[in-house]
Design a protein around this motif. Structure first.
Motif, PDB file in Angstrom:
ATOM      1  N   VAL A  12       5.464   6.777  40.123  1.00 31.44           N
ATOM      2  CA  VAL A  12       6.050   6.939  41.449  1.00 31.44           C
ATOM      3  C   VAL A  12       5.130   7.800  42.306  1.00 31.44           C
ATOM      4  N   LEU A  13       5.273   7.652  43.624  1.00 35.48           N
ATOM      5  CA  LEU A  13       4.528   8.494  44.561  1.00 35.48           C
ATOM      6  C   LEU A  13       5.298   9.793  44.742  1.00 35.48           C
ATOM      7  N   ASP A  14       4.687  10.915  44.323  1.00 37.94           N
ATOM      8  CA  ASP A  14       5.355  12.216  44.363  1.00 37.94           C
ATOM      9  C   ASP A  14       5.024  12.988  45.634  1.00 37.94           C
ATOM     10  N   LYS A  15       3.776  12.883  46.101  1.00 42.82           N
ATOM     11  CA  LYS A  15       3.334  13.564  47.324  1.00 42.82           C
ATOM     12  C   LYS A  15       2.422  12.635  48.104  1.00 42.82           C
ATOM     13  N   ARG A  16       2.351  12.834  49.412  1.00 47.76           N
ATOM     14  CA  ARG A  16       1.449  12.027  50.224  1.00 47.76           C
ATOM     15  C   ARG A  16       0.036  12.595  50.101  1.00 47.76           C
ATOM     16  N   PRO A  17      -0.921  11.780  49.680  1.00 45.32           N
ATOM     17  CA  PRO A  17      -2.277  12.291  49.455  1.00 45.32           C
ATOM     18  C   PRO A  17      -2.933  12.773  50.744  1.00 45.32           C
ATOM     19  N   VAL A  18      -3.779  13.772  50.604  1.00 44.68           N
ATOM     20  CA  VAL A  18      -4.662  14.202  51.673  1.00 44.68           C
ATOM     21  C   VAL A  18      -6.084  13.838  51.235  1.00 44.68           C
ATOM     22  N   GLY A  71       9.029   9.481  45.742  1.00 47.88           N
ATOM     23  CA  GLY A  71       9.981   9.381  44.641  1.00 47.88           C
ATOM     24  C   GLY A  71      10.282   7.972  44.191  1.00 47.88           C
ATOM     25  N   LYS A  72       9.684   6.992  44.857  1.00 47.00           N
ATOM     26  CA  LYS A  72       9.888   5.590  44.493  1.00 47.00           C
ATOM     27  C   LYS A  72       8.603   5.031  43.868  1.00 47.00           C
ATOM     28  N   PRO A  73       8.712   3.974  43.052  1.00 47.20           N
ATOM     29  CA  PRO A  73       7.525   3.408  42.408  1.00 47.20           C
ATOM     30  C   PRO A  73       6.541   2.813  43.422  1.00 47.20           C
ATOM     31  N   ILE A  74       5.251   2.912  43.105  1.00 46.90           N
ATOM     32  CA  ILE A  74       4.225   2.169  43.821  1.00 46.90           C
ATOM     33  C   ILE A  74       4.442   0.690  43.522  1.00 46.90           C
ATOM     34  N   THR A  75       4.161  -0.177  44.478  1.00 47.06           N
ATOM     35  CA  THR A  75       4.258  -1.617  44.258  1.00 47.06           C
ATOM     36  C   THR A  75       2.947  -2.290  44.640  1.00 47.06           C
ATOM     37  N   SER A  76       2.608  -3.339  43.934  1.00 41.36           N
ATOM     38  CA  SER A  76       1.440  -4.162  44.286  1.00 41.36           C
ATOM     39  C   SER A  76       1.519  -5.450  43.487  1.00 41.36           C
ATOM     40  N   GLY A  77       0.472  -6.266  43.595  1.00 41.83           N
ATOM     41  CA  GLY A  77       0.432  -7.495  42.822  1.00 41.83           C
ATOM     42  C   GLY A  77       0.354  -7.209  41.329  1.00 41.83           C
ATOM     43  N   ILE A  78       1.188  -7.884  40.567  1.00 47.64           N
ATOM     44  CA  ILE A  78       1.238  -7.679  39.117  1.00 47.64           C
ATOM     45  C   ILE A  78       1.366  -9.028  38.421  1.00 47.64           C
TER      46      ILE A  78
END
Length: 248
Positions: A12-18, A71-78
């Motif tokens: 999941v994405l926990d923080k927005r990257p810098v 807090g939600k999962p990353i999504t992409s082609g799988i």
């Protein structure tokens, strides 16, 4: 809903990257896999596509696709394997592809079945369905053939030519009998375009001083088709060599 004793790893994405994302921007969690209902599939991820556009979705900024939620999962082609099925159209052992959560295993509900498609491991390597037979290849093929309307002998100019889409565009262009010129950002990439991907000529935008002049020299008959992967100043410079009735 009854839960069974299967645990799945989730990213999941926990923080927005810098800047460049780091491991601390993500959280690795475990979640239970619930029992299948009628029409559902349980799938196990085999290949995950990690694409440049995902970085943009990690920022909370307006774009052509909504940003990822914290807090939600990353999504992409799988590409995934069906490990259990209560859906008459899919059997255990089938392979599917779709835009899915970054989970080791997950349930595809009957309502979301229409968002996935079967893929055939006997026709091509499974990873190809995330590349040349997936979004990358379809973007290149359909963009060039449906919008570019190529005619043998024309000049095709591709920006971002060494990228996933650009490298495919050039190869299709050569198959269709075009003169193909690519724009990329290093001598190594230019050499790759010409030695591996069949490009006739290349322009390194980091070393040339006059992009308009470089394009004119590389495309002496002008540009008939411009496949634009970058926009900005490079695309502005292309316009000075664009032919009448060109396609972009």
């Amino acid at each position: 809903m009854k839960k069974i004793k299967i645990m799945s790893k989730v990213i999941v994405l926990d923080k927005r990257p810098v800047g460049t994302p780091t491991l601390s921007d993500f959280k690795f969690k475990n979640e239970d896999i619930v029992d299948l209902k009628d029409g559902d599939l349980q799938i196990k991820s085999e290949y995950v596509s990690v694409d440049p556009y995902l970085r943009g979705r990690m920022s909370d900024a307006k774009s052509y696709v909504p940003p990822f939620e914290l807090g939600k999962p990353i999504t992409s082609g799988i590409v995934a394997k069906v490990v259990a099925s209560k859906n008459k159209d899919f059997q255990e052992g089938d392979y599917i592809s779709g835009i899915l959560d970054w989970k080791e295993e997950q349930i595809i509900s009957s309502e979301k079945i229409k968002e996935i498609r079967k893929v055939d491991a006997n026709q091509a390597p499974l990873s190809a369905y995330l590349g040349i037979l997936g979004m990358t290849g379809l973007t290149a093929y359909l963009g060039l053939t449906e919008i570019g309307k190529p005619k043998e002998g024309e000049t095709l100019l591709v920006s971002g030519a060494a990228g996933a889409v650009g490298s495919v565009v050039g190869q299709i262009g050569k198959i269709l009998g075009l003169r193909v010129v690519g724009i990329a950002g290093s001598d190594e990439k230019i050499n790759l375009l010409k030695s591996e991907f069949g490009y006739d000529e290349g322009i390194n935008y980091n070393t040339i001083k006059d992009m308009k002049a470089a394009i004119k020299e590389a495309c002496p008959n002008g540009v008939d088709i411009y496949f634009d992967n970058v926009g900005g100043e490079i695309s502005d410079a292309v316009l000075f060599s664009i032919n009448k009735f060109a396609r972009m």
